[in-house]
Design an enzyme around this catalytic site. Structure first.
Site, PDB file in Angstrom:
ATOM      1  N   HIS A  17      -6.736  26.001 -31.817  1.00 20.92           N
ATOM      2  CA  HIS A  17      -6.186  24.495 -32.000  1.00 20.92           C
ATOM      3  C   HIS A  17      -7.431  23.806 -32.298  1.00 20.92           C
ATOM      4  O   HIS A  17      -7.479  22.890 -33.074  1.00 20.92           O
ATOM      5  CB  HIS A  17      -5.468  24.020 -30.536  1.00 20.92           C
ATOM      6  CG  HIS A  17      -4.593  24.706 -30.165  1.00 20.92           C
ATOM      7  ND1 HIS A  17      -3.848  24.901 -28.891  1.00 20.92           N
ATOM      8  CD2 HIS A  17      -3.154  24.523 -31.003  1.00 20.92           C
ATOM      9  CE1 HIS A  17      -2.907  25.323 -28.811  1.00 20.92           C
ATOM     10  NE2 HIS A  17      -2.285  25.052 -30.053  1.00 20.92           N
ATOM     11  N   LYS A  41      10.322  24.188 -24.356  1.00 26.46           N
ATOM     12  CA  LYS A  41       9.802  25.355 -23.269  1.00 26.46           C
ATOM     13  C   LYS A  41       8.877  24.656 -22.209  1.00 26.46           C
ATOM     14  O   LYS A  41       8.182  23.718 -22.316  1.00 26.46           O
ATOM     15  CB  LYS A  41       8.603  26.238 -24.091  1.00 26.46           C
ATOM     16  CG  LYS A  41       7.826  25.603 -25.159  1.00 26.46           C
ATOM     17  CD  LYS A  41       7.266  26.462 -26.154  1.00 26.46           C
ATOM     18  CE  LYS A  41       6.178  25.843 -27.056  1.00 26.46           C
ATOM     19  NZ  LYS A  41       5.475  26.537 -28.003  1.00 26.46           N
ATOM     20  N   ARG A  90      -0.638  31.041 -38.066  1.00 31.56           N
ATOM     21  CA  ARG A  90      -1.364  32.087 -37.761  1.00 31.56           C
ATOM     22  C   ARG A  90      -0.641  33.178 -38.669  1.00 31.56           C
ATOM     23  O   ARG A  90      -1.585  33.911 -39.290  1.00 31.56           O
ATOM     24  CB  ARG A  90      -1.119  32.365 -36.330  1.00 31.56           C
ATOM     25  CG  ARG A  90      -2.107  31.718 -35.458  1.00 31.56           C
ATOM     26  CD  ARG A  90      -1.434  31.797 -34.142  1.00 31.56           C
ATOM     27  NE  ARG A  90      -0.445  30.831 -34.084  1.00 31.56           N
ATOM     28  CZ  ARG A  90       0.325  30.596 -32.806  1.00 31.56           C
ATOM     29  NH1 ARG A  90      -0.305  30.982 -31.756  1.00 31.56           N
ATOM     30  NH2 ARG A  90       1.311  29.933 -32.876  1.00 31.56           N
ATOM     31  N   SER A 128      -1.296  29.672 -27.099  1.00 27.92           N
ATOM     32  CA  SER A 128      -1.429  29.634 -25.824  1.00 27.92           C
ATOM     33  C   SER A 128      -0.908  30.295 -24.504  1.00 27.92           C
ATOM     34  O   SER A 128      -1.113  30.599 -23.544  1.00 27.92           O
ATOM     35  CB  SER A 128      -0.783  27.956 -25.378  1.00 27.92           C
ATOM     36  OG  SER A 128      -1.515  27.137 -26.259  1.00 27.92           O
TER      37      SER A 128
HETATM   38  P1  ADP Z   1       4.204  23.955 -30.588  1.00 26.80           P
HETATM   39  O1  ADP Z   1       4.914  23.872 -29.056  1.00 26.80           O
HETATM   40  O2  ADP Z   1       4.620  22.626 -31.118  1.00 26.80           O
HETATM   41  O3  ADP Z   1       4.124  24.849 -31.411  1.00 26.80           O
HETATM   42  P2  ADP Z   1       1.403  24.606 -29.818  1.00 26.80           P
HETATM   43  O4  ADP Z   1       0.542  23.726 -28.824  1.00 26.80           O
HETATM   44  O5  ADP Z   1       1.855  25.967 -29.604  1.00 26.80           O
HETATM   45  O6  ADP Z   1       2.646  23.651 -29.862  1.00 26.80           O
HETATM   46  O7  ADP Z   1       0.869  24.783 -31.350  1.00 26.80           O
HETATM   47  C1  ADP Z   1       0.546  23.439 -31.899  1.00 26.80           C
HETATM   48  C2  ADP Z   1       0.355  23.781 -33.545  1.00 26.80           C
HETATM   49  O8  ADP Z   1      -0.948  24.686 -33.384  1.00 26.80           O
HETATM   50  C3  ADP Z   1       1.297  24.873 -34.187  1.00 26.80           C
HETATM   51  O9  ADP Z   1       1.507  24.460 -35.348  1.00 26.80           O
HETATM   52  C4  ADP Z   1       0.582  26.311 -34.247  1.00 26.80           C
HETATM   53  O10 ADP Z   1       1.152  27.183 -35.068  1.00 26.80           O
HETATM   54  C5  ADP Z   1      -0.752  26.041 -34.130  1.00 26.80           C
HETATM   55  N1  ADP Z   1      -1.539  26.786 -33.487  1.00 26.80           N
HETATM   56  C6  ADP Z   1      -1.471  27.378 -32.230  1.00 26.80           C
HETATM   57  N2  ADP Z   1      -2.383  28.405 -32.089  1.00 26.80           N
HETATM   58  C7  ADP Z   1      -3.183  28.515 -33.224  1.00 26.80           C
HETATM   59  C8  ADP Z   1      -4.399  29.348 -33.643  1.00 26.80           C
HETATM   60  N3  ADP Z   1      -4.909  30.113 -33.081  1.00 26.80           N
HETATM   61  N4  ADP Z   1      -4.876  29.270 -35.010  1.00 26.80           N
HETATM   62  C9  ADP Z   1      -4.140  28.108 -35.793  1.00 26.80           C
HETATM   63  N5  ADP Z   1      -3.239  27.250 -35.405  1.00 26.80           N
HETATM   64  C10 ADP Z   1      -2.644  27.668 -33.994  1.00 26.80           C
END
Ligand code: ADP
Length: 161
Positions: A17, A41, A90, A128
């Site tokens: 992130h 979630k 990803r 995450s």
């Molecule tokens: P959500 O619940 O909206 O998916 P997340 O916090 O899991 O929220 O992710 C937010 C954004 O960051 C999403 O677009 C996700 O694909 C991206 N993201 C999560 N992990 C990574 C990573 N390791 N590298 C690049 N983008 C990521």
């Protein structure tokens, strides 16, 4: 002033992130990282914890602000007068969901563009949910999350143990 919103659950914010945030901050005049207060979630970390960990992770980014929202993303983006939504990609597995979300948002708000930033290869496997699992099992997450988050997780582990 070109403003973008990077929305997510950030449960917790990871190094993947943070990499997206830093790169978006170079593309836009201002980036608002927007924490979804009540994601579908159910989160491990409270809303306040997720906000605090994010704020502690971005002090070096001058044009990045941390905020939160509930309800429709496009309404929030309009309210902020932002022109784009930033999302990270990803693997192919992210694509279906992101594609659906981007097109649905475009239908509701054609003036808002979704911009996808490809993950850095170092973080392509990182999520995450893996961080939560590793930390929950007592593993070392340093490097996978920004340092302030690693400290919060270590403190949690100490309290539990
Ligand atoms: P959500 O619940 O909206 O998916 P997340 O916090 O899991 O929220 O992710 C937010 C954004 O960051 C999403 O677009 C996700 O694909 C991206 N993201 C999560 N992990 C990574 C990573 N390791 N590298 C690049 N983008 C990521």
């Amino acid at each position: 002033m070109r403003k973008a919103v990077y929305p997510g659950s950030f449960d917790p914010v990871t190094s993947g992130h943070l990499d997206v945030i830093e790169r978006a901050a170079r593309l836009f005049d201002r980036v608002i990282v927007a924490v979804i207060r009540n994601p579908e979630k159910s989160p491990l970390f409270s809303f306040q914890e997720r906000m605090d960990m994010l704020k502690a992770s971005v002090p070096h980014c001058d044009n990045v602000a941390v905020d939160s929202f509930d309800g429709l993303l496009v309404e929030y983006v309009r309210g902020q007068k932002a022109c784009a939504v930033v999302r990270g990609l990803r693997a192919v597995s992210d694509f279906d969901y992101e594609f659906q979300m981007a097109l649905t948002n475009r239908r509701m708000a054609p003036e808002i563009e979704t911009v996808f930033l490809m993950t850095d290869y170092r973080y392509s496997y990182l999520s995450s949910s893996f961080v939560r699992q590793i930390a929950g099992l007592g593993g070392d997450v340093s490097g996978l999350v920004p340092d302030p988050v690693a400290r919060v997780l270590a403190a949690k582990k100490q309290r539990k143990g």
